[in-house]
Scaffold this active site. Structure first.
Site, PDB file in Angstrom:
ATOM      1  N   GLY A 116     -12.794  -2.223  37.830  1.00 35.27           N
ATOM      2  CA  GLY A 116     -11.626  -1.827  38.617  1.00 35.27           C
ATOM      3  C   GLY A 116     -11.056  -0.538  38.056  1.00 35.27           C
ATOM      4  O   GLY A 116     -11.713   0.150  37.264  1.00 35.27           O
ATOM      5  N   ASP A 117      -9.811  -0.223  38.408  1.00 39.04           N
ATOM      6  CA  ASP A 117      -9.272   1.095  38.044  1.00 39.04           C
ATOM      7  C   ASP A 117      -9.274   1.357  36.537  1.00 39.04           C
ATOM      8  O   ASP A 117      -9.639   2.441  36.094  1.00 39.04           O
ATOM      9  CB  ASP A 117      -7.890   1.313  38.654  1.00 39.04           C
ATOM     10  CG  ASP A 117      -6.878   0.270  38.205  1.00 39.04           C
ATOM     11  OD1 ASP A 117      -7.305  -0.748  37.611  1.00 39.04           O
ATOM     12  OD2 ASP A 117      -5.674   0.462  38.447  1.00 39.04           O
ATOM     13  N   GLY A 118      -8.921   0.334  35.729  1.00 35.93           N
ATOM     14  CA  GLY A 118      -8.875   0.515  34.269  1.00 35.93           C
ATOM     15  C   GLY A 118     -10.248   0.882  33.727  1.00 35.93           C
ATOM     16  O   GLY A 118     -10.407   1.892  33.017  1.00 35.93           O
ATOM     17  N   ASP A 141      -8.595  -7.070  44.607  1.00 32.18           N
ATOM     18  CA  ASP A 141      -7.366  -6.463  45.151  1.00 32.18           C
ATOM     19  C   ASP A 141      -7.624  -5.407  46.238  1.00 32.18           C
ATOM     20  O   ASP A 141      -6.702  -5.033  46.960  1.00 32.18           O
ATOM     21  CB  ASP A 141      -6.560  -5.791  44.028  1.00 32.18           C
ATOM     22  CG  ASP A 141      -6.228  -6.753  42.905  1.00 32.18           C
ATOM     23  OD1 ASP A 141      -6.152  -7.968  43.163  1.00 32.18           O
ATOM     24  OD2 ASP A 141      -6.050  -6.281  41.755  1.00 32.18           O
ATOM     25  N   MET A 183      -2.727 -13.057  44.949  1.00 27.29           N
ATOM     26  CA  MET A 183      -2.844 -11.925  44.014  1.00 27.29           C
ATOM     27  C   MET A 183      -2.882 -10.594  44.772  1.00 27.29           C
ATOM     28  O   MET A 183      -2.687 -10.565  45.992  1.00 27.29           O
ATOM     29  CB  MET A 183      -4.092 -12.100  43.165  1.00 27.29           C
ATOM     30  CG  MET A 183      -3.951 -13.119  42.051  1.00 27.29           C
ATOM     31  SD  MET A 183      -5.450 -13.160  41.063  1.00 27.29           S
ATOM     32  CE  MET A 183      -4.880 -14.082  39.635  1.00 27.29           C
ATOM     33  N   ARG A 185      -1.949  -7.431  42.828  1.00 27.87           N
ATOM     34  CA  ARG A 185      -1.210  -6.434  42.051  1.00 27.87           C
ATOM     35  C   ARG A 185      -0.262  -5.627  42.940  1.00 27.87           C
ATOM     36  O   ARG A 185       0.557  -6.179  43.617  1.00 27.87           O
ATOM     37  CB  ARG A 185      -2.171  -5.513  41.290  1.00 27.87           C
ATOM     38  CG  ARG A 185      -2.857  -6.210  40.147  1.00 27.87           C
ATOM     39  CD  ARG A 185      -3.350  -5.234  39.140  1.00 27.87           C
ATOM     40  NE  ARG A 185      -4.120  -4.185  39.793  1.00 27.87           N
ATOM     41  CZ  ARG A 185      -4.664  -3.170  39.175  1.00 27.87           C
ATOM     42  NH1 ARG A 185      -4.537  -3.051  37.870  1.00 27.87           N
ATOM     43  NH2 ARG A 185      -5.336  -2.257  39.814  1.00 27.87           N
ATOM     44  N   GLU A 236       1.791 -11.172  45.178  1.00 31.40           N
ATOM     45  CA  GLU A 236       2.462 -11.282  43.873  1.00 31.40           C
ATOM     46  C   GLU A 236       3.310 -10.036  43.549  1.00 31.40           C
ATOM     47  O   GLU A 236       4.271 -10.115  42.801  1.00 31.40           O
ATOM     48  CB  GLU A 236       1.437 -11.509  42.755  1.00 31.40           C
ATOM     49  CG  GLU A 236       0.427 -10.372  42.613  1.00 31.40           C
ATOM     50  CD  GLU A 236      -0.611 -10.585  41.526  1.00 31.40           C
ATOM     51  OE1 GLU A 236      -0.540 -11.600  40.806  1.00 31.40           O
ATOM     52  OE2 GLU A 236      -1.503  -9.725  41.395  1.00 31.40           O
ATOM     53  N   ARG A 280       8.172 -25.543  50.034  1.00 30.47           N
ATOM     54  CA  ARG A 280       7.285 -25.672  48.870  1.00 30.47           C
ATOM     55  C   ARG A 280       6.517 -24.374  48.647  1.00 30.47           C
ATOM     56  O   ARG A 280       6.213 -23.661  49.597  1.00 30.47           O
ATOM     57  CB  ARG A 280       6.256 -26.784  49.097  1.00 30.47           C
ATOM     58  CG  ARG A 280       6.847 -28.172  49.237  1.00 30.47           C
ATOM     59  CD  ARG A 280       7.240 -28.746  47.877  1.00 30.47           C
ATOM     60  NE  ARG A 280       7.606 -30.149  47.990  1.00 30.47           N
ATOM     61  CZ  ARG A 280       8.807 -30.610  48.320  1.00 30.47           C
ATOM     62  NH1 ARG A 280       9.785 -29.745  48.571  1.00 30.47           N
ATOM     63  NH2 ARG A 280       9.044 -31.903  48.399  1.00 30.47           N
ATOM     64  N   ARG A 289     -10.400 -15.656  42.349  1.00 31.23           N
ATOM     65  CA  ARG A 289     -11.401 -14.842  41.636  1.00 31.23           C
ATOM     66  C   ARG A 289     -12.662 -15.623  41.303  1.00 31.23           C
ATOM     67  O   ARG A 289     -13.675 -15.031  40.926  1.00 31.23           O
ATOM     68  CB  ARG A 289     -10.790 -14.319  40.339  1.00 31.23           C
ATOM     69  CG  ARG A 289      -9.791 -13.234  40.557  1.00 31.23           C
ATOM     70  CD  ARG A 289      -9.769 -12.168  39.521  1.00 31.23           C
ATOM     71  NE  ARG A 289     -10.019 -12.527  38.174  1.00 31.23           N
ATOM     72  CZ  ARG A 289      -9.210 -12.229  37.153  1.00 31.23           C
ATOM     73  NH1 ARG A 289      -8.081 -11.605  37.378  1.00 31.23           N
ATOM     74  NH2 ARG A 289      -9.547 -12.521  35.934  1.00 31.23           N
TER      75      ARG A 289
HETATM   76  O1  F6P Z   1      -6.884  -7.182  39.457  1.00 26.46           O
HETATM   77  C1  F6P Z   1      -7.313  -8.464  39.741  1.00 26.46           C
HETATM   78  C2  F6P Z   1      -6.250  -9.468  39.412  1.00 26.46           C
HETATM   79  O2  F6P Z   1      -6.749 -10.739  39.750  1.00 26.46           O
HETATM   80  C3  F6P Z   1      -4.890  -9.210  40.065  1.00 26.46           C
HETATM   81  O3  F6P Z   1      -4.868  -9.548  41.418  1.00 26.46           O
HETATM   82  C4  F6P Z   1      -3.989 -10.007  39.158  1.00 26.46           C
HETATM   83  O4  F6P Z   1      -2.687  -9.478  39.142  1.00 26.46           O
HETATM   84  C5  F6P Z   1      -4.626  -9.836  37.814  1.00 26.46           C
HETATM   85  O5  F6P Z   1      -5.960  -9.475  38.038  1.00 26.46           O
HETATM   86  C6  F6P Z   1      -4.579 -11.067  36.929  1.00 26.46           C
HETATM   87  O6  F6P Z   1      -5.189 -10.745  35.727  1.00 26.46           O
HETATM   88  P1  F6P Z   1      -5.506 -11.771  34.554  1.00 26.46           P
HETATM   89  O7  F6P Z   1      -6.977 -12.022  34.602  1.00 26.46           O
HETATM   90  O8  F6P Z   1      -5.133 -11.025  33.326  1.00 26.46           O
HETATM   91  O9  F6P Z   1      -4.728 -13.018  34.769  1.00 26.46           O
END
Ligand code: F6P
Length: 360
Positions: A116-118, A141, A183, A185, A236, A280, A289
């Site tokens: 991903g971006d990082g 994402d 999720m 981000r 989120e 709820r 994931r």
């Molecule tokens: O970037 C993918 C992602 O699943 C995001 O949607 C979420 O905010 C983050 O990673 C969660 O990361 P971790 O694996 O550190 O819980």
């Protein structure tokens, strides 16, 4: 034709369905070119720690449908700012030289980074040090600039859509408001697509700060017309007009800095208080994931893997393979330095036409 004979492959950042499909596709394509393939374990950390093993047909057999990554991954390690323990004290050092040395030791001439971006930013740093790199865009994402689609997104959306189908039946039976936190981000792609596919009444995304009154109005209108339940999808990263994103925790010494989470529960409490309807919250979390990639993601991952090796073979490095107009293209890796790819607001018009509330 290129001079490369030996290629390293690594998966970095959070895992994502389709990683194994890319590893398989890259390896098979390399074998057809006659390149050797090396698997770097546990992301960029494994590059610094010399956790590098040869991949043969044996290691990559039977992995196409499997979630996760056979190589392991982490979203913590950056060789350019790497945690080293010196006499019991953690210090951060540039270990990129060590990483390059480890590659040279195995005569690995080029790297395919699936991330991903990082991870792709780190890949760009290595590219600037003259390491031939090709990147493959990965994340549930779907927020990587330069590509219309990242692999893993379709699987995450299917998972969230399945959750919405299940929430619908229980919401209807109990006349409740059900909030699903997904999720994504800082981008609303997962919320938007799953909300559209799952028939949500309101979809809240980070691109549109939400007004609680508009959500309450939507629920009240439904109630008045005899629909006693409502389904809300909240990303989120979504936040109210007069507030901020909900942070689950601050993460020390990580490029991520914060972990998002909690907006769903906050919103649910507010809705219950303001409407009097029992409400709820479900947080889907890492279910999005895990597990097997969808057929779409398997095909996209396979196309990306082949395209990445073709780019190397053509001597085109310093690039990322990307999907544009359903064609796989190569874009300069610097493209990633830009902002995350967000949902274009024009895209929401058809949702509005069928009465979906976006919180504005
Ligand atoms: O970037 C993918 C992602 O699943 C995001 O949607 C979420 O905010 C983050 O990673 C969660 O990361 P971790 O694996 O550190 O819980």
């Amino acid at each position: 034709m290129t001079k490369f004979k030996s290629v390293g492959i690594l998966t970095g950042g959070g895992d994502c369905p389709g990683l194994n499909a890319v590893i398989r596709s890259v390896s098979r394509s390399c074998f057809s070119y006659g390149f050797k393939v090396w698997g770097i374990k546990n992301g960029f950390g494994g590059l610094v720690e010399d956790q590098i093993e040869k991949l043969t047909d044996h290691e990559i057999s039977g992995i196409l449908h499997r979630g996760g990554t056979i190589l392991g991954t982490t979203n913590r390690d950056n060789p350019f700012n790497y945690a080293v323990n010196i006499n019991g004290i953690t210090k951060y050092q540039d270990m990129s030289g060590q990483a390059l040395k480890n590659l040279r030791k195995k005569e690995i001439e080029a790297l395919i980074v699936i991330g991903g971006d990082g991870s792709l930013r780190i890949a760009n740093e290595f590219s600037k040090l003259d390491l031939p790199v090709v990147a493959v865009p990965k994340t549930i994402d779907n927020d990587i600039p330069g590509t219309e689609r990242t692999f893993g997104f379709d699987t995450a959306v299917s998972c969230a859509c399945d959750a919405l189908d299940r929430l619908h039946t229980t919401a209807e039976s109990h006349h409740r408001v059900m909030v699903l936190e997904v999720m994504g981000r800082y981008a609303g792609w997962i919320a938007l697509y799953s909300g559209l596919a799952g028939g949500a009444d309101a979809i809240l995304i980070p691109e549109i700060p939400y007004n609680i009154d508009s959500i309450i109005n939507k629920i009240a209108k439904r109630k008045k017309s005899g629909k006693l339940f409502s389904i809300i999808v909240v990303a989120e990263g979504a936040f109210p007009m007069d507030g901020e994103q909900t942070v689950a925790m601050i993460i020390e010494n990580s490029p991520e800095k914060i972990r998002l989470g909690g907006v769903g529960e906050k919103l649910t409490r507010e809705i219950e208080k303001l409407t009097g309807i029992e409400s709820r919250c479900t947080v889907l979390g890492h279910l999005q994931r895990g597990g097997s990639p969808t057929a779409f993601d398997r095909v996209l991952s396979t196309r990306y893997g082949v395209a990445a090796v073709n780019a190397l073979a053509a001597g085109q490095t310093g690039c990322m393979v990307a999907l544009q107009n359903n064609q796989i293209v190569r874009v300069p890796i610097e493209t990633l330095a830009g902002k995350p790819s967000n949902v274009p607001l024009s895209f929401l018009e058809f949702g509005r036409s069928i009465g979906i509330c976006f919180g504005d």
